[in-house]
Design an enzyme around this catalytic site. Structure first.
Site, PDB file in Angstrom:
ATOM      1  N   ASN A   1      60.914 -17.028  63.651  1.00  0.00           N
ATOM      2  CA  ASN A   1      59.658 -16.965  64.411  1.00  0.00           C
ATOM      3  C   ASN A   1      58.748 -18.185  64.219  1.00  0.00           C
ATOM      4  O   ASN A   1      57.894 -18.465  65.063  1.00  0.00           O
ATOM      5  CB  ASN A   1      58.899 -15.653  64.131  1.00  0.00           C
ATOM      6  CG  ASN A   1      58.485 -15.489  62.692  1.00  0.00           C
ATOM      7  OD1 ASN A   1      58.948 -16.217  61.818  1.00  0.00           O
ATOM      8  ND2 ASN A   1      57.617 -14.530  62.431  1.00  0.00           N
TER       9      ASN A   1
ATOM     10  N   GLU B   1      58.985 -13.909  51.376  1.00  0.00           N
ATOM     11  CA  GLU B   1      58.080 -13.189  52.282  1.00  0.00           C
ATOM     12  C   GLU B   1      58.976 -12.460  53.265  1.00  0.00           C
ATOM     13  O   GLU B   1      59.687 -13.080  54.048  1.00  0.00           O
ATOM     14  CB  GLU B   1      57.138 -14.181  52.973  1.00  0.00           C
ATOM     15  CG  GLU B   1      55.937 -13.491  53.568  1.00  0.00           C
ATOM     16  CD  GLU B   1      56.123 -13.207  55.040  1.00  0.00           C
ATOM     17  OE1 GLU B   1      56.436 -12.030  55.349  1.00  0.00           O
ATOM     18  OE2 GLU B   1      55.974 -14.117  55.853  1.00  0.00           O
TER      19      GLU B   1
ATOM     20  N   CYS C   1      55.346 -11.453  61.124  1.00  0.00           N
ATOM     21  CA  CYS C   1      55.276 -10.557  59.951  1.00  0.00           C
ATOM     22  C   CYS C   1      53.879  -9.968  59.839  1.00  0.00           C
ATOM     23  O   CYS C   1      53.695  -8.862  59.344  1.00  0.00           O
ATOM     24  CB  CYS C   1      55.573 -11.334  58.673  1.00  0.00           C
ATOM     25  SG  CYS C   1      57.097 -12.243  58.773  1.00  0.00           S
TER      26      CYS C   1
HETATM   27  O1  G3P Z   1      55.771 -14.946  58.098  1.00  0.00           O
HETATM   28  C1  G3P Z   1      54.495 -15.025  58.527  1.00  0.00           C
HETATM   29  C2  G3P Z   1      54.415 -15.051  60.015  1.00  0.00           C
HETATM   30  O2  G3P Z   1      55.285 -14.102  60.560  1.00  0.00           O
HETATM   31  C3  G3P Z   1      53.037 -14.784  60.481  1.00  0.00           C
HETATM   32  O3  G3P Z   1      52.282 -15.911  60.461  1.00  0.00           O
HETATM   33  O4  G3P Z   1      50.458 -17.342  61.158  1.00  0.00           O
HETATM   34  O5  G3P Z   1      51.364 -15.666  62.746  1.00  0.00           O
HETATM   35  O6  G3P Z   1      50.023 -14.927  60.792  1.00  0.00           O
HETATM   36  P1  G3P Z   1      50.949 -15.966  61.349  1.00  0.00           P
END
Ligand code: G3P
Length: 498
Positions: A171, A266, A300
């Site tokens: 992602n 993570e 996530c």
């Molecule tokens: O692994 C973290 C990612 O999925 C989310 O990052 O920047 O979209 O909060 P963000």
């Protein structure tokens, strides 16, 4: 634009396949095999990358080890200077890299550009932060401990771990790669990158920006291929000094197999959004849309379950429904809000959760609709704990709403999850918000905003199955170092001075 111009050397035009990066050069694998990258929108092969062999992994590890020894002796300011250079090259070439993100992972075009720019900013910040925190050490004197005289001076500083293995997820194949690469390099480590298959080509372009910046040969390597062939071989390789992984359950398996080395993991979340009666429901609805549906829920940190007080649930659901109706659905090239999910198996998994919720009586706020990997946004109301979607992470544009009768019920649901990444609470009462934040067993709680990792220097960590260690620029630099101390021993005085 992709694989052309300054990026021409990363592409083998005869075989129509991208090369891998080892010993400071772009190479073809001796396997003669490639791995196809399927465009989530067209469901056809978009690109091909090398299927690297275990021997090639061994070579990369060997050169990473020797390059690291010299790099650790390179002055900190010089390491920072090269990172700044890489950051500006990365930003300069945001268009072709973003194009890869659109084609490989169906990221909406504007978000794809944002990911690259954010990555450049991350690298620059990391260079500056590294100079600050690695330039400092600690000094202790012995007479602060009982029974000791002032005869020992202890100097401690941070030294590198060695070879860092970075495994980012599909992602954010660029941003979550540089969030590992930059801290590793500023701290004096070398870096081996294994990009996700979907996202490999964007990652290879990003690596070429580091190549163009002039990092020493062998310091950075990038091997591509099937996890089933080189995954375990990489993660269990004796040359690896630390693994930084972002992704799913695979991280749990890696943690069990890895040797006695530091791990940064993570591994996803089921981020709860607790909504109290006094919340600003327009603000909540806007954050549910942004938090739950941006990049089609494939984050996530996406809002993955809404836990709303029954007394305001009808009003909130109506507001969210109205906003869902305005989301655009279609190809990433058109910068639609909702784009195809990354693969057919992901779409099938999401559909399985939807079917289960339907069977068990959830209220569908929209009609369920799917075309290939494209799933239309769906809000499921009146979800109950016996439904899979109450607990599992869809990683798609499907959001469950659970109506609660007390705040305790919401906190209980959040804490009963095997995940503990982030959560959020909406209320105008800061005292209540702080108490709820204390009670929520997640790495981060956002008050009056959707969960999010950034800004990228904020600490980012998960509890339980959501991970090991804390990320964010400062924490990652520290995590990729160990403490070294030198003790200066003075002769014990035979008389008291003065
Ligand atoms: O692994 C973290 C990612 O999925 C989310 O990052 O920047 O979209 O909060 P963000």
């Amino acid at each position: 634009m992709v694989g052309t111009g300054v990026f021409a050397e990363i592409f083998d035009g005869d075989l129509d396949v991208f090369k891998y990066y080892s010993e400071g050069e772009w190479k073809k694998s001796s396997s003669g095999k490639s791995v196809a990258i399927i465009n989530p929108t067209t469901r056809k092969t978009q690109y091909k990358v090398q299927a690297c062999t275990q021997e090639e992994v061994n070579k990369v590890m060997e050169t990473a080890k020797s390059a690291q020894k010299l790099w650790a002796k390179t002055p900190l300011w010089k390491r920072a200077e090269l990172l700044h250079k890489a950051a500006s090259i990365l930003k300069e070439h945001k268009a072709p890299i973003a194009e890869c993100l659109v084609k490989e992972i169906a990221k909406p075009s504007k978000d794809a550009v944002t990911e690259v720019v954010r990555s450049g900013d991350l690298v620059s910040y990391c260079a500056e932060e590294g100079v600050r925190i690695l330039g400092e050490g600690k000094f202790l004197v012995s007479d602060s401990f009982p029974g000791n005289q002032r005869t020992k001076y202890c100097l401690s500083s941070k030294i590198p771990l060695g070879v860092i293995l970075a495994i980012p997820p599909f992602n954010y194949p660029v941003n979550l790669a540089v969030s590992k690469i930059a801290p590793a390099l500023i701290a004096g480590n070398s870096l081996v990158l294994k990009p996700p298959t979907q996202g490999s080509v964007a990652a290879l372009h990003m690596v070429h920006c580091f190549h163009l910046a002039g990092f020493p040969k062998g310091l950075i390597s990038c091997v591509t291929g099937k996890g089933s062939e080189i995954g375990d071989f990489l993660t269990m390789h004796p040359g690896v000094g630390c693994i930084s992984f972002t992704g799913g359950d695979t991280g749990i398996a890696i943690s069990k197999k890895a040797g006695m080395i530091p791990l940064q993991m993570e591994l996803g979340g089921k981020d709860a959004c607790i909504v109290l009666e006094d919340a600003d429901l327009d603000l909540v609805a806007a954050n549910i849309i942004k938090g739950g549906f941006s990049y089609s829920g494939q984050r996530c940190t996406a809002v993955k379950v809404v836990l709303v007080m029954e007394s305001v649930a009808d009003t909130l659901v109506e507001k969210v429904k109205a906003k869902v109706a305005k989301l655009t659905v279609g190809p990433p090239e058109d910068d639609c809000d909702i784009t195809p999910v990354v693969s057919e198996s992901s779409a099938n998994f999401i559909e399985g959760l939807v079917i289960d919720a339907k069977k068990k009586g959830a209220t569908f706020c929209q009609q369920y609709r799917r075309d290939g990997n494209l799933i239309w946004p769906l809000l499921l109301d009146n979800v109950r704990p016996d439904m899979r979607i109450a607990w599992e992470e869809p990683f798609g544009p499907v959001l469950p709403v659970i109506r609660i009768n007390s705040v305790e019920e919401g906190i209980h649901h959040c804490n009963a999850s095997n995940f503990g990444l982030q959560g959020c609470v909406f209320t105008k009462d800061i005292n209540k918000a702080m108490l709820i934040s204390d009670a929520m067993e997640t790495g981060t709680v956002q008050i009056n905003s959707a969960p999010a990792r950034g800004p990228d220097h904020f600490p980012f960590q998960g509890l339980r199955d959501s991970g090991i260690g804390s990320q964010g620029i400062t924490n990652s630099i520290t995590m990729m170092t160990k403490i070294k101390t030198t003790v200066i021993n003075l002769p014990t005085p035979s008389y008291t001075m003065g």
